[in-house]
Each structure stands twice: as structure tokens, then as C-alpha cells.
Design a protein around this motif. Structure first.
Motif, PDB file in Angstrom:
ATOM      1  N   PRO A 227       3.398  -9.528 -20.935  1.00 42.08           N
ATOM      2  CA  PRO A 227       2.610 -10.517 -20.193  1.00 42.08           C
ATOM      3  C   PRO A 227       2.961 -11.962 -20.561  1.00 42.08           C
ATOM      4  CG  PRO A 227       1.202  -8.713 -20.866  1.00 42.08           C
ATOM      5  CD  PRO A 227       2.541  -8.478 -21.523  1.00 42.08           C
ATOM      6  N   THR A 228       3.164 -12.226 -21.841  1.00 43.59           N
ATOM      7  CA  THR A 228       3.508 -13.591 -22.266  1.00 43.59           C
ATOM      8  C   THR A 228       4.861 -14.006 -21.711  1.00 43.59           C
ATOM      9  OG1 THR A 228       2.223 -13.309 -24.302  1.00 43.59           O
ATOM     10  CG2 THR A 228       3.826 -15.095 -24.251  1.00 43.59           C
ATOM     11  N   GLN A 229       5.835 -13.105 -21.766  1.00 48.10           N
ATOM     12  CA  GLN A 229       7.166 -13.407 -21.218  1.00 48.10           C
ATOM     13  C   GLN A 229       7.100 -13.624 -19.712  1.00 48.10           C
ATOM     14  OE1 GLN A 229       9.129  -9.844 -22.582  1.00 48.10           O
ATOM     15  NE2 GLN A 229      10.119 -10.884 -24.317  1.00 48.10           N
ATOM     16  N   LEU A 230       6.308 -12.802 -19.027  1.00 46.46           N
ATOM     17  CA  LEU A 230       6.188 -12.916 -17.587  1.00 46.46           C
ATOM     18  C   LEU A 230       5.599 -14.264 -17.189  1.00 46.46           C
ATOM     19  CD1 LEU A 230       6.254 -11.817 -14.700  1.00 46.46           C
ATOM     20  CD2 LEU A 230       4.031 -10.721 -15.156  1.00 46.46           C
ATOM     21  N   VAL A 231       4.520 -14.647 -17.831  1.00 46.96           N
ATOM     22  CA  VAL A 231       3.893 -15.935 -17.509  1.00 46.96           C
ATOM     23  C   VAL A 231       4.825 -17.094 -17.776  1.00 46.96           C
ATOM     24  CG1 VAL A 231       2.040 -17.514 -18.189  1.00 46.96           C
ATOM     25  CG2 VAL A 231       1.530 -15.095 -17.780  1.00 46.96           C
ATOM     26  N   ALA A 232       5.591 -17.005 -18.874  1.00 45.86           N
ATOM     27  CA  ALA A 232       6.552 -18.058 -19.195  1.00 45.86           C
ATOM     28  C   ALA A 232       7.650 -18.130 -18.138  1.00 45.86           C
ATOM     29  CB  ALA A 232       7.144 -17.827 -20.569  1.00 45.86           C
ATOM     30  N   ARG A 233       8.128 -16.983 -17.654  1.00 46.36           N
ATOM     31  CA  ARG A 233       9.177 -16.976 -16.648  1.00 46.36           C
ATOM     32  C   ARG A 233       8.687 -17.544 -15.317  1.00 46.36           C
ATOM     33  NH1 ARG A 233      14.009 -14.183 -16.962  1.00 46.36           N
ATOM     34  NH2 ARG A 233      14.302 -15.287 -14.979  1.00 46.36           N
TER      35      ARG A 233
END
Length: 236
Positions: A227-233
């Protein structure tokens, strides 16, 4: 930022949701394309293609400075307009000429004959001018768009059909069954909710997830990211 994106929304209740444009930046970084239960017509200035419904995230590789336009269909409108069940197009990018539908091949030819700057607006006018009628599968999409949607059994019962028939009709209208459709719509709700919630967990609960573990499982399976990587992307 790897590229510039602009979007013009159409009024609700029409066959198209929006007309968008994307210009790739000076570097050829792959653009993340998330599953969103949508189907788009793509125009690169020479080819008219259909982007089928994605079951998980994909990456679009565009040359630096390249331009791409898209018309995004409203739920269920793509299958009716194309005359093709969407499960046959899931996870695919196919030129309209290759679908084997004669009038779509002619339409692609006419697009190639028009000025690049107005070709997509011309096509949008044609599609919008054909009108759009609602159907039962639109009601299914609306139900599954809620944070706490009805169960598959309830949906089938409300429509007076079996769960097996509901699965088949969802495959045709959306490209996959109601359970995957619900998960994809929930992930999209989470991405919207993150804008006005202090934490990712709060956004997840708003979107209809039970807890952080369920969110993490969905993002991993649908996007390959945390989730953190997705939001950052998405924010990049």
C-alpha cells in the motif's frame, strides 16, 4: 514526474466517462496503469486501439515526448459499442482493425484520415451521439461500488438470476466476475479516500477493507506493490 495527464469529464449517464490526454516526459519511464474496471479507446496519432479491462496492474512503455489520447467508456458501454464480450479483451491492447468487426475497422480507417488534433474529438462525438441505455449490469456496478456492497447471492437474487448467470453476464460486461470487480472497485475507493484521511488505515476502512492486512493482500495481488509503495507511485 514522468508525464503530464489531462482529463475532460463528460456528463453522467452517457456512453463515455471522459476524454484524456497523456504526454510522456523527457525520460522513458514506464507508466503504471492500475486496474480500474474501465475500458479505453487509445489513439496515438496513427493507430486506434482498445485497452481491455485489466485484472492487475500493467506498465505502459512510451517513448519520450510521445502523446496518447483516450476515451474511457462508462460501465457496460464498451461491450455494447464493440459488440465483443469483454472477457475476450481482458489484459489486452488490441487494434480495432484486428477485432474482426467490419464497421470498427472502417472507423479506424476514417480516424487515420483525419487531422491528428481533432480525430479523437470527432470519435467522441460519434459515440456520444449514439446514445446510451442503462441495463442490469450497470446496477451491479453501482452496487459493487459501495463501501459495503451486497453479496453476490443478494445481487443475483435481486436480478432474479442464478449466481452462475451473474458470473457469465459480468464476464461479458466487465471482463471478469463480480468478486474481482468488487476488489478492483474497492482498491480505487482506497486511492480516492487517501486524499482526505490522515492514515492509510483510515482510508482503507473508508473504502470497505476490514483491516490493514486485507488492504495489503489486495494491493499485492492487484498491483504487485505494498500500500505504501502504491500510494507513492500514484502520487509521483
Amino acid at each position: 514526474m514522468s508525464g503530464r495527464y489531462r482529463q475532460h469529464d463528460y456528463a453522467p449517464g452517457q456512453a463515455l466517462r471522459c476524454h484524456w490526454q497523456y504526454v510522456q516526459g523527457p525520460r522513458a519511464a514506464p507508466a503504471l496503469v492500475l486496474p480500474d474496471a474501465c475500458v479505453d479507446l487509445l489513439w496515438d496519432g496513427a493507430r486506434l486501439s482498445i485497452a481491455g479491462p485489466d485484472r492487475r496492474a500493467q506498465y505502459a512503455h512510451l517513448a519520450p515526448g510521445s502523446r496518447l489520447q483516450g476515451l474511457r467508456f462508462a460501465p457496460t458501454a464498451a461491450a455494447r459499442w464493440l459488440g465483443v464480450p469483454l472477457h475476450a479483451l481482458a489484459d489486452q491492447r488490441v487494434e480495432l482493425r484486428d477485432l474482426g468487426v467490419r464497421h470498427l475497422a472502417r472507423l479506424a480507417d476514417r480516424m487515420a484520415d483525419r487531422e491528428p488534433g481533432d480525430a479523437m474529438a470527432w470519435l467522441a462525438d460519434r459515440i456520444l451521439g449514439e446514445g446510451h441505455r442503462g441495463d442490469a449490469m450497470q446496477a451491479v456496478h453501482a452496487q459493487l461500488s459501495r463501501a459495503h456492497p451486497a453479496s453476490i447471492a443478494q445481487l443475483a437474487g435481486e436480478l432474479g438470476i442464478t449466481e452462475r448467470t451473474l458470473l457469465r453476464r459480468c464476464d461479458e460486461a466487465f471482463g471478469y466476475g463480480p468478486k474481482l470487480l468488487a476488489r478492483i472497485l474497492r482498491l480505487q475507493r482506497f486511492l480516492q479516500a487517501r486524499h482526505h484521511r490522515a492514515t492509510l488505515l483510515e482510508a482503507a476502512l473508508d473504502a470497505g477493507y476490514y483491516d490493514a492486512a486485507q488492504l495489503a493482500g489486495d494491493t499485492r495481488q492487484l498491483t504487485g506493490l505494498t500500500p505504501t509503495q502504491l500510494v507513492a507511485r500514484v502520487a509521483d
